[in-house]
Scaffold this active site. Sequence first.
Site, PDB file in Angstrom:
ATOM      1  N   THR A  80       0.831  -1.209   0.000  1.00  0.00           N
ATOM      2  CA  THR A  80       0.000   0.000   0.000  1.00  0.00           C
ATOM      3  C   THR A  80       0.861   1.254   0.000  1.00  0.00           C
ATOM      4  O   THR A  80       0.628   2.189  -0.772  1.00  0.00           O
ATOM      5  CB  THR A  80      -0.950  -0.002   1.204  1.00  0.00           C
ATOM      6  OG1 THR A  80      -1.843  -1.108   1.093  1.00  0.00           O
ATOM      7  CG2 THR A  80      -1.753   1.283   1.276  1.00  0.00           C
ATOM      8  N   CYS A 337      -8.850  -6.617   2.198  1.00  0.00           N
ATOM      9  CA  CYS A 337      -8.793  -5.267   2.751  1.00  0.00           C
ATOM     10  C   CYS A 337     -10.175  -4.702   3.046  1.00  0.00           C
ATOM     11  O   CYS A 337     -10.304  -3.721   3.759  1.00  0.00           O
ATOM     12  CB  CYS A 337      -8.034  -4.351   1.804  1.00  0.00           C
ATOM     13  SG  CYS A 337      -6.334  -4.865   1.528  1.00  0.00           S
TER      14      CYS A 337
END
Length: 389
Positions: A80, A337
Amino acid sequence: MALTTSTAPAYAYFDNAATTPLDPEVLDAMLPFMQLHYGNPSSLHGPGRQVRSAIENARKTVAHLLNAAPAEIIFTSGGTEADNYAAFGSVRTLGLKHAITSKLEHHAVLHPLQALAKTGELELHYVKHDAQGKLDLGHLEEMLAAQSRTFVSLMHANNEIGNLNDIEAIGEICARYDAVFHTDTVQTMGHYRHDVQQLKNHFLVGSAHKFHGPKGVGFIYTRSGLQVSPLIHGGSQERNVRSGTENVYGIVGLAKALEVAVRDLAAHQAHVQGLKTRFVEKLRAEIDDVQFNGLSEYADRSLYTVLSVSLPASAISEMLLFNLDISKVAASGGSACTSGAQAGSHVLEALGCDPERATVRFSMSKMNTAAEVDYAVAALAKLYRPVAV
């Protein structure tokens, strides 16, 4: 014929796209740096230099496995952060006013680009795709031809439906229009070979816990000659690109995990693809009207570790993952996620999938067995059949 559950495993873990178990070889490599070698790598004394050497050796290992230069590898906290660095750094340093992605990308790419579009720093465009999620590369080229230098971010493999994108072809298209090409390879790093000398990408990312390394550490490859501003400020670590004291044992573990993954790649590909093929065959035999999202059922067009299963509407659809968990089968309904969020999968929504059908993502690793596949299918069939409408 119903499958037997007499040889039930302690827990059938099929959420490897979310995270993989730590490889014992990786733990062995990390332990000395967790227990004995505790110096700060920025310190000039002996303990610090010893740890600095370990980081640089890890950098060389990763670079060698990607056919890159060590200076092109920057360690991060994970995929990320790496994706955010590529997006924000490229747009703000290089003055790019356009970005192209797809609505199937991970939120680690979509959200930074949408944030930049919201502040007016760029215009965001999306590549068209068909109902199975195959990208229209002709449309990509049309958009690149119609606008100024552009940031392009298209993943190698989708984390929810497993679709593989032809990043070599995408890179060639981007090169023709001098576009900056970033590809999220989080799901394929350690599962395919990546040679950055053959690809036309400017950025490529990896996250250790997706290939049996530790959590909280990743890296970004940035092609030599492309300099973008840091995302994190406050120190001179990682060649002034990524401030903060390095996660030493995480970095050592990442390099070892990637080394092991590449070393054993052929055997693990064959093993895991065999498990996925078995999953498809058993599911079709046990459950009526089972379907597969995207291209995940096709061995030659999808990531061999991911299978996205679509099931007919059922009274237990909303509790399906919970009931699988009770049966000691770990799976997910889409991206890990967002698995705890109320919102549905943005990927399945973009594909126009029927929201009444239930989706289960089974993702496999080298540590799974055929017996676990059989057990998981039997558990799903047992839950599903009595209440199907």
